[in-house]
Design an enzyme around this catalytic site. Sequence first.
Site, mmCIF file in Angstrom:
data_model
loop_
_atom_site.group_PDB
_atom_site.id
_atom_site.type_symbol
_atom_site.label_atom_id
_atom_site.label_comp_id
_atom_site.label_asym_id
_atom_site.label_seq_id
_atom_site.Cartn_x
_atom_site.Cartn_y
_atom_site.Cartn_z
ATOM 1 C CB CYS A 199 -1.002 0.001 1.151
ATOM 2 S SG CYS A 199 -0.261 -0.009 2.783
ATOM 3 C CE LYS A 235 -3.645 -3.983 8.208
ATOM 4 N NZ LYS A 235 -2.556 -3.611 7.291
ATOM 5 N NE ARG A 268 -5.656 3.111 5.786
ATOM 6 C CZ ARG A 268 -6.811 2.492 5.662
ATOM 7 N NH1 ARG A 268 -7.856 3.158 5.195
ATOM 8 N NH2 ARG A 268 -6.927 1.217 5.959
ATOM 9 N NE ARG A 304 -5.379 -0.210 3.557
ATOM 10 C CZ ARG A 304 -4.842 0.497 2.568
ATOM 11 N NH1 ARG A 304 -5.110 0.195 1.309
ATOM 12 N NH2 ARG A 304 -4.043 1.513 2.827
ATOM 13 C CD GLU A 344 -7.427 -14.478 7.484
ATOM 14 O OE1 GLU A 344 -6.277 -14.921 7.282
ATOM 15 O OE2 GLU A 344 -8.109 -13.948 6.598
ATOM 16 C CE LYS A 371 -2.288 -2.535 11.667
ATOM 17 N NZ LYS A 371 -1.528 -2.469 10.461
ATOM 18 C CB SER A 414 -1.837 5.381 13.624
ATOM 19 O OG SER A 414 -2.916 4.929 12.816
HETATM 20 C C1 PBG Z 1 -0.651 -1.660 5.830
HETATM 21 C C2 PBG Z 1 -0.548 -1.278 7.243
HETATM 22 C C3 PBG Z 1 -1.400 -0.422 7.917
HETATM 23 C C4 PBG Z 1 -0.939 -0.341 9.214
HETATM 24 C C5 PBG Z 1 0.189 -1.140 9.320
HETATM 25 N N1 PBG Z 1 0.405 -1.733 8.088
HETATM 26 C C6 PBG Z 1 -2.523 0.419 7.457
HETATM 27 C C7 PBG Z 1 -3.611 -0.073 6.650
HETATM 28 O O1 PBG Z 1 -3.880 -1.257 6.539
HETATM 29 O O2 PBG Z 1 -4.230 0.804 6.072
HETATM 30 C C8 PBG Z 1 -1.581 0.481 10.286
HETATM 31 C C9 PBG Z 1 -0.760 0.796 11.462
HETATM 32 C C10 PBG Z 1 -1.310 1.875 12.295
HETATM 33 O O3 PBG Z 1 -2.439 2.368 12.109
HETATM 34 O O4 PBG Z 1 -0.585 2.285 13.208
HETATM 35 N N2 PBG Z 1 0.553 -1.932 5.256
#
Ligand code: PBG
Length: 324
Positions: free
Chosen positions: A122, A195, A205, A217, A233, A248, A274
């Site tokens: 991504c 996830k 993002r 997504r 999973e 996550k 985040s």
């Molecule tokens: C995708 C990825 C994401 C995060 C880690 N790896 C974002 C997404 O799936 O949009 C999110 C981590 C976070 O929010 O701290 N490669």
Amino acid sequence: MSFPTHRPRRLRRTEALRNLVRETRLTTAGLIYPMFVCPGTNVRQEVSSMPGIAQQSVDQIVEECREVESLGIPGVILFGLPESKDATGASSTSPHGVVQRAVESIRKANLNLVVITDVCLCEYTDHGHCGVIENGEVANDATLGILANQALSHARAGADIVAPSDMMDGRVAAIRGKLDDHKFENLPILAYAAKYSSAFYGPFREAAQSTPQFGDRRSYQMDPANAREALKEVALDLEEGADMVMVKPALAYLDIIRRVRDAFDVPVGAYNVSGEYSVVKAAAANGWLDERRTVLEILTGIQRAGADIILTYHAKDVARWLAP
Ligand code: PBG
């Protein structure tokens, strides 16, 4: 027999007693600090929605890694903001990519850190999806080879662990096979196994410049309503060769962490993402929450739910707070 014979408050009377009987002991030893690598030199660009977190060029990353090491944090996970993006995320497999160079530089600095790399498309695709697009959809099988090549390039750069976060089916097997074919049979895989498609990734993002340019997504990340599916999973990723698994986000998914912990005997990670960081930072900045107490309570809760490893943007603060 109950009150007055039993008085649970007896063991809460003093800090010494509370310390002695504490069930969950949060330590810095289980924390991983996420970092964002960007091109250039001497660049440190704060992420506006994540106070204290920045996009940084390789030289700055190495400097912060020295600090991370000195705080006793065992490892970092790296995300890349590449110089160029295209439809297939080709720059993600380059030996000269930002993440690959950051890993090499951290290795050269001889730091005692476990260096984990996030494996995904991504951040590297111009459309911002975690896989390549075919007929308007994120194509699963066509993505696997690119992910495997990306993981191999991270391994060659010196990564200690690769962590696929794309949620394509079969990616752990593809990565395991590719690594083994190139003599990296000893390199562990930490799978982002459960996830979820989460609003809590919003600030990331901005940090990783990875917002999907169309759609969302939900065709590959999990539905937040599903718990049994998370166990499936995880089971699949372990069958494919994952050494560790991750749940996550963390806070809205503590039940998932607990169920995974109870069902499988592998190290379980949790990503305190985040958005979970930003809400605490925003409330603390307004004086609405005590940041230190809030963060320690959150991370204790994630550990109590069953996480052995916690990826968190609070890692440096927590290490300072927990230092003897
Ligand atoms: C995708 C990825 C994401 C995060 C880690 N790896 C974002 C997404 O799936 O949009 C999110 C981590 C976070 O929010 O701290 N490669």
